[in-house]
Enzyme design. Sequence first.
Site, short mmCIF file in Angstrom:
data_model
loop_
_atom_site.label_atom_id
_atom_site.label_comp_id
_atom_site.label_asym_id
_atom_site.label_seq_id
_atom_site.Cartn_x
_atom_site.Cartn_y
_atom_site.Cartn_z
N LYS A 126 0.87 -1.37 -0.04
CA LYS A 126 0.07 0.02 0.26
C LYS A 126 0.89 1.21 0.13
O LYS A 126 1.75 1.37 0.94
CB LYS A 126 -0.84 -0.09 1.31
CG LYS A 126 -1.83 1.25 1.24
CD LYS A 126 -2.49 1.38 2.63
CE LYS A 126 -1.73 2.07 3.60
NZ LYS A 126 -1.64 3.62 3.15
N GLU A 167 10.56 0.38 10.31
CA GLU A 167 11.44 1.24 9.95
C GLU A 167 10.81 2.59 10.55
O GLU A 167 9.81 2.95 9.77
CB GLU A 167 12.17 1.30 8.58
CG GLU A 167 13.46 2.18 8.44
CD GLU A 167 13.25 3.52 8.10
OE1 GLU A 167 13.27 4.41 8.69
OE2 GLU A 167 13.19 3.53 6.85
N GLU A 215 10.62 14.28 16.39
CA GLU A 215 11.00 14.41 14.97
C GLU A 215 10.10 15.36 14.39
O GLU A 215 9.14 15.38 14.47
CB GLU A 215 10.74 12.90 14.58
CG GLU A 215 11.10 12.87 13.03
CD GLU A 215 10.97 11.43 12.45
OE1 GLU A 215 9.76 10.83 12.67
OE2 GLU A 215 11.69 10.81 11.59
N CYS A 275 13.80 10.15 7.33
CA CYS A 275 13.84 9.53 8.61
C CYS A 275 15.07 9.81 9.17
O CYS A 275 15.28 10.01 10.41
CB CYS A 275 12.95 8.28 8.84
SG CYS A 275 13.11 7.36 7.35
#
Length: 504
Positions: A209, A283, A414, A317
């Site tokens: 997806k 991840e 983040e 990331c």
Amino acid sequence: MAKNSTKEKIKVSGNGTTIDGALKFNSGWDYSPAPESTGHIEIKEKYELFINGKFQKPVKGKYFPTHNPANEKKLSMIAEASVSDVDKAVKAARTAYNKVWSKIGLKERGKYIYRIARAMQEKAREFAVIETLDGGKAIRESRDIDIPLAAAHFFYYAGWADKLQYAFPGKDPQSLGVAGQIIPWNFPLLMAAWKIAPALAAGNTVIIKSAESTPLTLLKLAEVIQESGLPEGVVNIISGAGETGAAIVNHPDINKIAFTGSTGVGKIIQKAIAGTDKKVTLELGGKAANIIMDDAPIDQAVEGIINGIYFNQGHVCCAGSRLFVQEDVADLVIRKLKDRMETLIVGDPMDKNTDIGAINSKEQLNTINKYIKIGKSEGAGFYQSSCELPSKGYWCRPTLFLNVSQSHRISKEEIFGPVLAVQTFRTVEEVIEKANNTPYGLSAGVWTDKGAKIFNITSKLRAGVIWANTYNKFDPSSPFGGYKESGFGREGGLQGLGPYLNLK
Ligand code: ADP
């Protein structure tokens, strides 16, 4: 030629802190526009789901729009997969696994994967343009990094398809079955390649997806896969948002989940599959430390900082979002960094001169702006380049926060945007402690002239990938993945093949 002769000192104020010494380039940079052409690509008005080798309408008939974040215009309508569509795709993948892919000769398997790799190379320009239109990243990035690397991963894993026994000597590698894969919006085609190529090489079939804001390159990949003659159902490509992702995670006939995305969703996935025999690799997020020692080659390090956080809009990331500079070179590094920030071209992602494209979505821009506000209110020194921004679309100037402390939220959480939090340090012990003081552990960078320092520091940093005197470099043969809340399992290299196999 860029003109940068007239420079003027400017002062930029944060909340309570003033930063001097930024150089403003008065006369600007007069590159002529160099737009990549779109004449060679076709984006359809509407896309269906790619299930069992055919484009199929979604069972519930629902579609959602995908937009170009650089001008907010609608690009296409995309089929949204419901639980029933996911079920259809899993059934197709199971049948393809049982009847074809687990039985086919290993060399044949490799040939199909090579064929996909070559087709991706042939259509690289189309893929790059579509990636940039749909995601907002600068065409230079998608053209030079995303698409070639994605093809390289297919080539790399194609090579292993008939050599699994040699890849894991003394083991009897067996495929797992059906792999369910969910990817984010920051590197759509590349993340798909990281997942599909090793899964196929290991003999599994796939349901994947795309992220809701960047479905188009995967749908293009579906066309390539169809043209390649890959047996029906071996790769199924669907679109949708979180609910569709959850339907994949919770489907009882999936053997392995591979997910790249936020730590929050990673935790939901872990809970959802606890107690099942599904294998999983995650991840997740990151808050990487990029460490500049005082003996570092400063000009290269500044380029590395820019590459680490500003290119690709900080939508990475593993972005070097925490900068640690040794105290005696801090002023020099910051001055050079500000000068370089002023030269970065922010704007039309389709222009080949552009360094920083559009932020992927309005929601992401809101998140970034929220953190910029938090950084200012926490009292960090604030600096942004002075470039003009287009009136339509989602944009963020390269941003710097100085005098940041370990307790500031901008140094802990983040942000996923072009926002750098700078701290200084005196000793190696201090920087290792500061760099490791994070719930994340995905990546890090070290800049120094001394090999011994590199080995000392990298051996003590808790991060899955550490670059020395470079940043954000990838290769299909190198594993990538994190520690702690950055997830577990590796992608890339042999380490990325293992999680798609039973290694008895
Ligand atoms: P980001 O913050 O990078 O958008 P997300 O973790 O929200 O990261 O999204 C990454 C991918 O996970 C997307 O494809 C998204 O649709 C999907 N996703 C979101 N929520 C869920 C969920 N509960 N279960 C499975 N997949 C999900």
